[in-house]
Design an enzyme around this catalytic site. Structure first.
Site, short mmCIF file in Angstrom:
data_model
loop_
_atom_site.label_atom_id
_atom_site.label_comp_id
_atom_site.label_asym_id
_atom_site.label_seq_id
_atom_site.Cartn_x
_atom_site.Cartn_y
_atom_site.Cartn_z
CG HIS A 181 -1.89 -1.08 1.33
ND1 HIS A 181 -1.80 -2.09 2.25
CD2 HIS A 181 -3.02 -1.32 0.63
CE1 HIS A 181 -2.83 -2.90 2.12
NE2 HIS A 181 -3.59 -2.47 1.13
CE LYS A 230 -1.86 -10.27 -3.21
NZ LYS A 230 -3.26 -10.25 -2.96
CG ASP A 231 -5.90 -6.85 -5.48
OD1 ASP A 231 -6.47 -7.85 -5.00
OD2 ASP A 231 -5.13 -6.14 -4.80
NE ARG A 253 -9.25 -11.74 2.24
CZ ARG A 253 -9.70 -10.87 1.32
NH1 ARG A 253 -8.91 -10.49 0.35
NH2 ARG A 253 -10.93 -10.38 1.38
P1 AMP Z 1 -6.70 -3.48 -0.50
O1 AMP Z 1 -6.51 -2.65 0.73
O2 AMP Z 1 -6.33 -4.91 -0.33
O3 AMP Z 1 -8.04 -3.26 -1.13
O4 AMP Z 1 -5.64 -2.94 -1.55
C1 AMP Z 1 -5.56 -1.56 -1.84
C2 AMP Z 1 -4.60 -1.38 -2.99
O5 AMP Z 1 -3.32 -1.90 -2.62
C3 AMP Z 1 -5.03 -2.14 -4.25
O6 AMP Z 1 -4.79 -1.34 -5.39
C4 AMP Z 1 -4.12 -3.35 -4.23
O7 AMP Z 1 -3.88 -3.90 -5.51
C5 AMP Z 1 -2.86 -2.77 -3.63
N1 AMP Z 1 -2.01 -3.82 -3.07
C6 AMP Z 1 -2.39 -4.81 -2.23
N2 AMP Z 1 -1.35 -5.64 -1.98
C7 AMP Z 1 -0.31 -5.16 -2.70
C8 AMP Z 1 1.05 -5.59 -2.88
N3 AMP Z 1 1.53 -6.67 -2.27
N4 AMP Z 1 1.85 -4.86 -3.69
C9 AMP Z 1 1.37 -3.74 -4.33
N5 AMP Z 1 0.10 -3.30 -4.21
C10 AMP Z 1 -0.72 -4.00 -3.40
#
Ligand code: AMP
Length: 282
Positions: free
Chosen positions: A37, A151-152, A189
């Site tokens: 993040h 990642k997503d 997770r």
């Molecule tokens: P989330 O909080 O899981 O919804 O993720 C928020 C943002 O962080 C999304 O754009 C994800 O793709 C990105 N993100 C999550 N994990 C990673 C990672 N390991 N490396 C880079 N970006 C990430």
């Protein structure tokens, strides 16, 4: 860094930046922030004068029986983490702010086909929830740039489609996946993995690399996919999918192309569902 919960204050702050001619980059998250993040926040700062990060655990993107209730909420640690970055405003909307007409009656944004495959097939309605909440957040923040993680990967393609199809004047930026030293992609997770599961988890990324190498050495796509699935099952994963697809439209490639491909995987280790992907660069 200012923490803002009310949309009126968010809009007033952004108006004052705009009055000074400043540009704005936005990083939407669900919190429990890690270095992945924070790399997005750093990218946002490279793009624009001001940075807004949101933390909102979006109920509409979790299906029944998924982990909405147990999704990690770590606001204090997140605020400490963000205070060491270039984030100007942390936006923390309440569920009632994002869904003033209630979850049942909210306007929904749906992206057919691209949103129905892979993650969309295993998490029915997931991308409707993602597209809906991002449409709302984009309208509230009105950024010049929005930064997402590779990642997503499917979500990134969905966001690009959303912005293109609704003609939103936002440039979507992507950042590479941040990983642990053993290859495991950073994820909120991962904290649910027990010691044995954590030790097995890196096999997911290793299998994506193995899949790429085998594909490029000439083995047929279907053969590689089947062998990769078996490899992960032997390591204790219960697999939803492990596939090679076109990187942008996520459709099954014909023949044996050597460019424009991605490996995508989703699977469970115990009660934890993990996803990962790898662009196939020849
Ligand atoms: P989330 O909080 O899981 O919804 O993720 C928020 C943002 O962080 C999304 O754009 C994800 O793709 C990105 N993100 C999550 N994990 C990673 C990672 N390991 N490396 C880079 N970006 C990430």
């Amino acid at each position: 860094m200012q923490t803002v919960q009310k949309t009126a204050i968010l809009r007033a702050t952004i108006r004052s930046w705009r009055a000074q001619g400043q540009s704005l980059a936005f990083v939407p998250t669900m919190g429990n922030l890690h270095d992945g993040h924070l790399s997005l926040v750093s990218k946002a700062h490279d793009c624009a004068d001001r940075v807004v990060v949101s933390i909102f655990v979006n109920p509409t993107q979790f299906g029944p029986g998924e982990d909405y209730a147990r999704y990690p909420r770590t606001l204090e640690a997140d605020q400490v983490g963000l205070s060491g970055t270039e984030c100007d405003v942390l936006f923390l909307p309440a569920v009632e702010t994002m869904f003033p007409y209630g979850l049942e009656q909210t306007v929904r944004v749906k992206i057919p086909v691209l949103g129905d495959t892979l993650e969309g097939a295993y998490r029915v309605g997931h991308f409707d929830g993602v597209s809906t909440v991002l449409s709302k957040l984009f309208n509230l923040v009105q950024p010049d740039y929005a930064v997402f993680g590779e990642k997503d990967w499917q979500q990134l393609q969905i966001v690009r489609r959303l912005v293109a199809d609704l003609s939103l004047p936002i440039e979507i930026m992507a950042e590479p996946t941040r990983r642990e030293a053993d290859g495991l992609a950073l994820s909120s997770r991962n904290r649910f993995l027990n010691t044995v599961e954590r030790a097995r988890a890196p096999v997911m990324y290793a299998t994506l690399c193995w899949m790429r190498d085998n594909y490029f050495s000439g083995h047929a796509r279907a053969v590689v996919e089947t062998a990769a699935r078996a490899r992960l099952q032997r390591a204790g994963f219960e697999i939803d999918y492990i596939v090679i697809r076109g990187a942008t439209d996520l459709t099954e490639p014909e023949e044996h192309p050597r460019t424009g491909l991605i490996g995508l995987v989703a699977g469970h280790l115990g009660s934890t569902r993990l996803i990962d992907n790898l662009l196939f660069d020849a």
